[in-house]
Each structure stands twice: as C-alpha cells, then as structure tokens.
Design a protein around this motif. Sequence first.
Motif, short mmCIF file in Angstrom:
data_model
loop_
_atom_site.label_atom_id
_atom_site.label_comp_id
_atom_site.label_asym_id
_atom_site.label_seq_id
_atom_site.Cartn_x
_atom_site.Cartn_y
_atom_site.Cartn_z
N UNK A 168 0.84 -1.20 0.00
CA UNK A 168 0.00 0.00 0.00
C UNK A 168 0.88 1.26 0.00
N UNK A 169 1.92 1.23 0.83
CA UNK A 169 2.87 2.36 0.87
C UNK A 169 3.48 2.59 -0.51
N UNK A 170 3.70 1.49 -1.23
CA UNK A 170 4.26 1.58 -2.58
C UNK A 170 3.20 1.93 -3.62
N UNK A 171 2.00 2.19 -3.13
CA UNK A 171 0.87 2.61 -3.97
C UNK A 171 0.48 1.58 -5.02
N UNK A 172 0.54 0.32 -4.64
CA UNK A 172 0.04 -0.72 -5.52
C UNK A 172 -1.48 -0.58 -5.61
N UNK A 173 -2.09 -0.86 -6.77
CA UNK A 173 -3.56 -0.84 -6.86
C UNK A 173 -4.16 -1.93 -5.97
N UNK A 174 -5.37 -1.66 -5.44
CA UNK A 174 -5.99 -2.56 -4.47
C UNK A 174 -6.08 -4.02 -4.95
N UNK A 175 -6.51 -4.17 -6.22
CA UNK A 175 -6.68 -5.52 -6.79
C UNK A 175 -5.38 -6.31 -6.74
N UNK A 176 -4.31 -5.61 -7.13
CA UNK A 176 -3.00 -6.25 -7.18
C UNK A 176 -2.54 -6.63 -5.77
N UNK A 177 -2.83 -5.72 -4.82
CA UNK A 177 -2.48 -6.02 -3.42
C UNK A 177 -3.21 -7.28 -2.96
N UNK A 178 -4.52 -7.33 -3.23
CA UNK A 178 -5.32 -8.49 -2.79
C UNK A 178 -4.76 -9.79 -3.36
N UNK A 179 -4.41 -9.78 -4.62
CA UNK A 179 -3.87 -10.99 -5.25
C UNK A 179 -2.56 -11.41 -4.60
N UNK A 180 -1.69 -10.42 -4.40
CA UNK A 180 -0.39 -10.71 -3.79
C UNK A 180 -0.55 -11.22 -2.36
N UNK A 181 -1.47 -10.61 -1.62
CA UNK A 181 -1.70 -11.04 -0.23
C UNK A 181 -2.21 -12.48 -0.20
N UNK A 182 -3.11 -12.83 -1.11
CA UNK A 182 -3.60 -14.21 -1.20
C UNK A 182 -2.45 -15.18 -1.44
N UNK A 183 -1.58 -14.78 -2.37
CA UNK A 183 -0.41 -15.59 -2.71
C UNK A 183 0.46 -15.84 -1.48
N UNK A 184 0.68 -14.75 -0.73
CA UNK A 184 1.55 -14.83 0.46
C UNK A 184 0.88 -15.65 1.57
N UNK A 185 -0.44 -15.49 1.72
CA UNK A 185 -1.17 -16.29 2.72
C UNK A 185 -1.00 -17.77 2.42
N UNK A 186 -1.06 -18.10 1.14
CA UNK A 186 -0.92 -19.48 0.76
C UNK A 186 0.52 -19.96 0.98
N UNK A 187 1.48 -19.10 0.69
CA UNK A 187 2.90 -19.44 0.89
C UNK A 187 3.17 -19.81 2.35
N UNK A 188 2.57 -19.04 3.28
CA UNK A 188 2.84 -19.31 4.70
C UNK A 188 1.77 -20.20 5.34
N UNK A 189 0.96 -20.85 4.48
CA UNK A 189 -0.08 -21.78 4.95
C UNK A 189 -1.07 -21.11 5.89
N UNK A 190 -1.56 -19.92 5.50
CA UNK A 190 -2.57 -19.25 6.31
C UNK A 190 -3.79 -18.85 5.47
N UNK A 191 -4.09 -19.69 4.50
CA UNK A 191 -5.25 -19.44 3.64
C UNK A 191 -6.50 -19.26 4.50
N UNK A 192 -7.31 -18.26 4.13
CA UNK A 192 -8.59 -18.07 4.82
C UNK A 192 -8.51 -17.30 6.11
N UNK A 193 -7.32 -16.92 6.54
CA UNK A 193 -7.19 -16.22 7.83
C UNK A 193 -6.90 -14.72 7.67
N UNK A 194 -7.05 -14.23 6.43
CA UNK A 194 -6.70 -12.83 6.15
C UNK A 194 -7.51 -11.81 6.91
#
Length: 373
Positions: A111-137
């Motif tokens: 967000x600080x880097x001014x990424x568009x919201x959609x792109x942030x959401x996608x990246x956050x989902x990716x990271x949640x899955x990477x750290x095995x925390x799907x669904x806990x966002x």
Amino acid sequence: MEHSVIKTQETPMVELKNIYKSFGDVRVLKGISAEIDKGELITFVGPSGCGKTTLLRIVGGFTKSDSGRVVLDGEDISGLPPNMRDTKMVFQSYALFPHMTVAKNIGFGLKLEKWPKKKIDTRVEELLSLVHMEGLGDRTIDRISGGQQQRVALARALALEPKVLLLDEPLSNLDANLRVVMREEIKRIQRRLQVTTIFVTHDQYEAMSISDRLLVLHDGVIQQIGSPIEIYEQPANEFIAGFVGYVNFLEGTIDAIDKEARTLAVSTEYGKLEITLEQDDIKAGDEVLLILRPETLSLSPSHGAERQNTFHGTVESHMYAGNLAKYTVKIEDRMVIVDQYNPRDSDHFKERDNVAVTVPRNIHVLKRGARKE
Ligand SMILES: Nc1ncnc2c1ncn2[C@@H]1O[C@H](COP(=O)(O)OP(=O)(O)O)[C@@H](O)[C@H]1O
Ligand SMILES: [Mg+2]
C-alpha cells in the motif's frame, strides 16, 4: 579478487567489509568481513551479547557502523537508510500492527508503494498461501497464535520480494515444539523462493539444523564461517570445537609427519597415536590439541595388550538410554566420554571394568597456538 585474472565467482549477494562498531567503551564488532552468496541461508550465531543483532541491523541500515562497508549485489549501500535498501528485517518482536487484520499487515508495504488494491489483494492471497494461512486474512493479529504471527511477519517481509531477508531470533517467542515446526517452515519458504537469508540465533542446534553456512561470532570477531559439517568436523579453534556437542580435548606433540602416507605420529599423555594428516601447516615438534568426539571413540574389553591407537582405562560411570550408552572412562587421571550408539550391537560394560578405548585415525587436530581461552 585482485589476484585472479578471470572472475568466475558470481557476485556475492552481501559483502561485509571490515565492519567495526562500539557502543561507548564496548567494542562489539572488531573488523567483520564476510561474503554471503546468492540464495543461501546463513546464520549469525554466538552467545548472547556477542553482537549478532548489531551486525544484522548494520546490514539492514538500522544501526550505523563506525567504519567498514556493506555491499549489496555489487552496490555499496553503507550510507542508505533501511527503506532505500533492498533488504527486509523481521524483528524479534515481529512489530506487527495488533489491531489490523492479517491481510492489512501483509499488504502494508504494498500500500505504501501505492500498488492498486486488486493487485495487493492478489499478492496477499499468494503470500497467505505461501505461509499456509489461507482463509485467515480477515482475522486481527491479537486473535491469532504466536506461530501464526510469525508467519504473518514473514509474509509481510517477503511481500515486496527483497533481495535479502533478515531474521532476528525469529523463533525465540515460540514454545519448543512450535519452534521446530517454524524452523522447518522458514527453511521450506526460503528454499522455495531462493531468497538470500540472514538468520540470527543464539541457539547452536537451531543454527546447525537450519543453515547452509554458519557465521560464528565471539569476542567481536568471526571465529569461523562454514557449513554445519565443517563447523562440527573441522572446527577452527577450541571455542568452535566446544560450540556444538561434547568434545574430549587431548593435548599432544607432533613426533613425526609422513607426507607420503598422509599420517601424523602424535605423543599424548595417554600414549602414542597415529592419525591422518589433514592440514599441511603442521610440523614435527608442534604442540597440538586433538578433538575427540565421544561418538568416534569405541570401547572393547581390555586384555592389557598393546594395540595401535588404543588406550587402557576403567569405567567410572555409565548411562544407558536405549539408543545410546554413555560411558565415562578414566584413563590415567582424566575422564574421557565415550558414546556408543546402537549399544545393542556392542559390548556392555559396568563400573570398574577394564576397557580399551580406541581412537580413530581421522580425528581433527588444532595447533595449540590457535587455542582460544
Ligand atoms: N543501542 C545500544 N546502546 C548501547 N549498547 C548496545 C546497544 N545495542 C547493543 N548494545 C550492546 O552491544 C552488545 C551486543 O549487543 P547485541 O548486538 O544486541 O548482541 P546479541 O544480539 O548477539 O545478543 C551488548 O553488550 C549490548 O549490550
Ligand atoms: Mg540479539
């Protein structure tokens, strides 16, 4: 590299060049130089207060060194503030925002880097899955466990794909079982992303099990940099030898060297030994310290006969632990610890039994000049 004509090595990801740091009169770092390879996990390890965090903060730009340079992927970053460096630090405390959701925490830097919201959401989902925390966002930080907070801190640090990940005692707030789980997790994620990682811990066993290489700090200097196997089998000095596991130290003097046969004849207070010549900087007359690991020694019944590399002693005490029998053997006036793994397949001994202790030929030798108190 001034000596080599052709530079075949890849540029290191991080170069530490002669770093000094004092706090008041306390000289914490006294000339630290090291190269960290791309994609490796290196651990700064050493006793509490030896300067691990200070060195890590210097790499991340949170502490300024008194002198010396930090070079990142060929670029001198010594003067840059943390946010201008392509490094990301996970602090010991995690420093998460407790009332924000997991997803907001992970996406904060984006967000600080001014990424568009959609792109942030996608990246956050990716990271949640990477750290095995799907669904806990949508959970807030104060409603997840310590291990999960660790995962969030890791995901947040990785969000912008830093060149170097800095982890300061990341497992110290977790209980023992979780620590092992998260250690495996960090290793898995690091391998998967191939992100160059500097891991800091005071725990030798944690360092041994997670690292490609260890950088062992003590007394403000690097005692040794090496793989876990090198640290264990070829310790550079007495401090490193005693750093993981138990060692029996045995003083000796080199009687003779046979360079052809690659053997050393050594006199010790127990008697003579013939061992394999490992290093070439040793000469007859040198005072040495032999590193006898308990698991490399073997016990047999003593019939008093002289055999090569075998000393005679008596069992002082023993402990049977199923997979391991641990003996304390008195030889002359000193105690030697001998570990027998697979004791079922070996002879059993009891107190006051006379035993023969056999020393293998491939033991590590330290020059006594290299001894450190
Ligand atoms: N900001 C500071 N001001 C004064 N002394 C400090 C500061 N930070 C660290 N030190 C001192 O420097 C030494 C190394 O600290 P640190 O790098 O935190 O060690 P480690 O992380 O290995 O436990 C310690 O003696 C510590 O008290
Ligand atoms: Mg610390």
